[in-house]
Design an enzyme around this catalytic site. Structure first.
Site, short mmCIF file in Angstrom:
data_model
loop_
_atom_site.label_atom_id
_atom_site.label_comp_id
_atom_site.label_asym_id
_atom_site.label_seq_id
_atom_site.Cartn_x
_atom_site.Cartn_y
_atom_site.Cartn_z
N ARG A 38 23.41 17.70 7.37
CA ARG A 38 22.90 16.38 7.82
C ARG A 38 23.91 15.22 8.34
O ARG A 38 23.55 14.57 9.13
CB ARG A 38 22.39 16.05 6.44
CG ARG A 38 21.80 14.57 6.30
CD ARG A 38 20.97 14.26 5.14
NE ARG A 38 22.34 14.25 4.03
CZ ARG A 38 21.80 13.95 2.77
NH1 ARG A 38 20.79 14.04 2.03
NH2 ARG A 38 22.87 13.68 1.66
N LYS A 61 22.06 9.24 7.43
CA LYS A 61 22.66 8.62 6.27
C LYS A 61 23.66 7.60 7.02
O LYS A 61 24.72 7.91 7.13
CB LYS A 61 23.27 9.72 5.47
CG LYS A 61 23.54 9.21 4.01
CD LYS A 61 23.78 10.33 3.30
CE LYS A 61 24.67 9.93 1.68
NZ LYS A 61 23.67 9.05 0.90
N GLU A 70 11.02 5.89 -0.89
CA GLU A 70 12.35 6.27 -1.83
C GLU A 70 12.86 5.16 -2.41
O GLU A 70 12.69 3.91 -2.23
CB GLU A 70 13.15 7.13 -0.85
CG GLU A 70 13.79 6.36 0.20
CD GLU A 70 14.71 7.22 1.00
OE1 GLU A 70 15.27 8.33 0.38
OE2 GLU A 70 15.13 6.75 2.12
N1 PLP Z 1 17.65 8.69 -0.56
C1 PLP Z 1 18.55 7.80 -0.33
C2 PLP Z 1 18.53 6.77 0.44
C3 PLP Z 1 20.11 8.25 -0.71
O1 PLP Z 1 21.06 7.55 -0.45
C4 PLP Z 1 20.24 9.44 -1.35
C5 PLP Z 1 21.50 9.92 -1.75
O2 PLP Z 1 22.39 10.88 -0.97
C6 PLP Z 1 19.09 10.30 -1.35
C7 PLP Z 1 18.05 9.94 -1.14
C8 PLP Z 1 19.33 11.54 -2.24
O3 PLP Z 1 19.96 12.63 -1.26
P1 PLP Z 1 20.82 13.80 -1.71
O4 PLP Z 1 19.98 14.74 -2.78
O5 PLP Z 1 21.04 14.54 -0.45
O6 PLP Z 1 22.04 13.21 -2.30
C1 COI Z 2 24.49 9.88 -2.90
O1 COI Z 2 23.58 10.25 -4.02
O2 COI Z 2 25.37 10.63 -2.69
C2 COI Z 2 24.45 8.76 -2.51
O3 COI Z 2 25.08 8.71 -1.19
C3 COI Z 2 23.70 7.61 -3.33
C4 COI Z 2 24.59 6.31 -3.19
C5 COI Z 2 25.54 6.16 -4.02
C6 COI Z 2 24.66 5.65 -1.71
#
Ligand code: PLP
Ligand code: COI
Length: 343
Positions: free
Chosen positions: A85, A187, A223
């Site tokens: 990602r 991200k 989300e």
């Molecule tokens: N959506 C957003 C906007 C986020 O910042 C995060 C955190 O990383 C997630 C979803 C969840 O992603 P992940 O499960 O890869 O941490």
């Molecule tokens: C994560 O879950 O790793 C995120 O990036 C969420 C947040 C702290 C920005």
């Protein structure tokens, strides 16, 4: 800021706060290539005032965790997914890709070097790891940066949303987080800058955070600013929104798989109408930082829709939580390739 001291930490009361740990990994991109990276003790960055990250937001990051197992090893959860990602985020903002295998190796180096800060098994604490890339060097037109800094730092953390498995209430936001053909799937820093005011408004109104709706019709759930949304329907289907402007979450895809293959539920990524919340028996937010935070209620147009309970986690959410965290901490058998040992 003083360096963190592992011997002085209260492992049972970790929040989600920055700490200046002994080691981070840093690599520089210069003259069209990555220079040799390595661990360093310096937690400050010295960059040009004209760095594109400062003016034009040329930055991307990741969020991952290292877990201590009951037999005292340290392991990572699906770090290859974060590396992949991160590559896509960098490509979206025209930044150089840090090779995926080197990314995972550097994350392991940081976890290992700061091993004293990986919380002991048993209290739910983890080492949160933050890989980050920024565009640096002197540029004033809207152009990609000539230089980049890739760094990975870490800190021990507890719950992101206070309460852990105690449900929290969210509200929908009238703001958009990202456009369908914008940067929602990447991200990147700008998405999070855009989420600060809506989140602050939600906090002022007594909510833990806000849920964004789709940027076209303001009808379908997107989300949370820091996590994905999921619901468990009354007839046992794990549903999570499908949208081109949300982050492809490692946790969400893991839960979709676990719901189907370990819990025997239906599992579906589809559009979720905010006016159709009655279909759900339970709901939650999921992500690396959030893990699984049950949703007590979701306010929309001034009305609070309560899911399972405002005070108690629902049974399916709890089962998903136990399965996911069991795999992450090494007490439940992991699907092939999901965990990688650091030491
Ligand atoms: N959506 C957003 C906007 C986020 O910042 C995060 C955190 O990383 C997630 C979803 C969840 O992603 P992940 O499960 O890869 O941490
Ligand atoms: C994560 O879950 O790793 C995120 O990036 C969420 C947040 C702290 C920005």
């Amino acid at each position: 800021m003083a360096k963190a001291d592992a011997s002085k930490l209260d492992w049972n009361n970790l929040g989600f706060e920055y700490m200046d740990l002994p080691y981070r990994y840093t690599a520089h991109w210069k003259d069209g290539e990555w220079q040799e990276g390595g661990l360093t003790e310096d937690s400050t960055l010295h960059i040009s005032e004209a760095s594109p990250v400062l003016h034009y937001g040329q930055s991307a990051f990741e969020g991952m965790k290292a877990y201590r197992t009951p037999d005292n090893h340290i392991q990572l959860f699906r770090p290859d997914q974060n590396a992949a990602r991160f590559k896509r985020s960098c490509e979206r903002l025209l930044m150089p890709v840090f090779p995926e295998d080197k990314f995972v190796d550097a994350v392991k180096q940081v976890a290992k070097a700061n091993a004293d800060f990986v919380p002991p098994y048993g209290n739910g604490g983890t080492l949160y790891i933050r890989p980050l890339i920024i565009g640096t060097g002197g540029v004033i037109g809207v152009h990609q940066a000539p230089e980049y800094i890739f760094t990975i730092f870490a800190m021990p953390v507890g719950n992101y949303f206070k309460g852990g498995l105690t449900p929290v209430n969210f509200t929908t936001s009238a703001y958009d987080r990202a456009a369908h053909k914008g940067t929602g799937q990447a991200k990147v820093g700008g998405n999070y800058a855009a989420s600060l005011l809506p989140a602050e408004n939600a906090h002022e109104n007594g909510f833990a955070d806000c849920v964004y709706l789709d940027p076209v019709e303001h009808k379908y759930i997107e989300e949370v600013g820091s996590a994905n949304f999921f619901g468990i329907t009354k007839d046992g289907v794990f549903k999570t929104p499908k949208s081109p402007s949300i982050l492809p979450s490692v946790t969400k895809y893991s839960l979709l798989w676990l719901a189907k293959n370990r819990l025997g539920l239906g599992a579906s990524e589809e559009r979720i109408d905010v006016n159709d919340l009655d279909q759900f028996a339970e709901a939650g937010a999921c992500g690396t930082a959030a893990v699984i935070s049950p949703l007590g209620g979701l306010e929309h147009n001034g009305k609070l829709h309560v899911f399972y309970s405002e005070t108690e986690v629902g049974p399916v959410t709890k089962k998903l939580y136990d399965t996911l965290t069991g795999i992450q901490f090494g007490t439940v058998e992991a699907p092939e390739g999901w965990v990688q040992r650091v030491e």
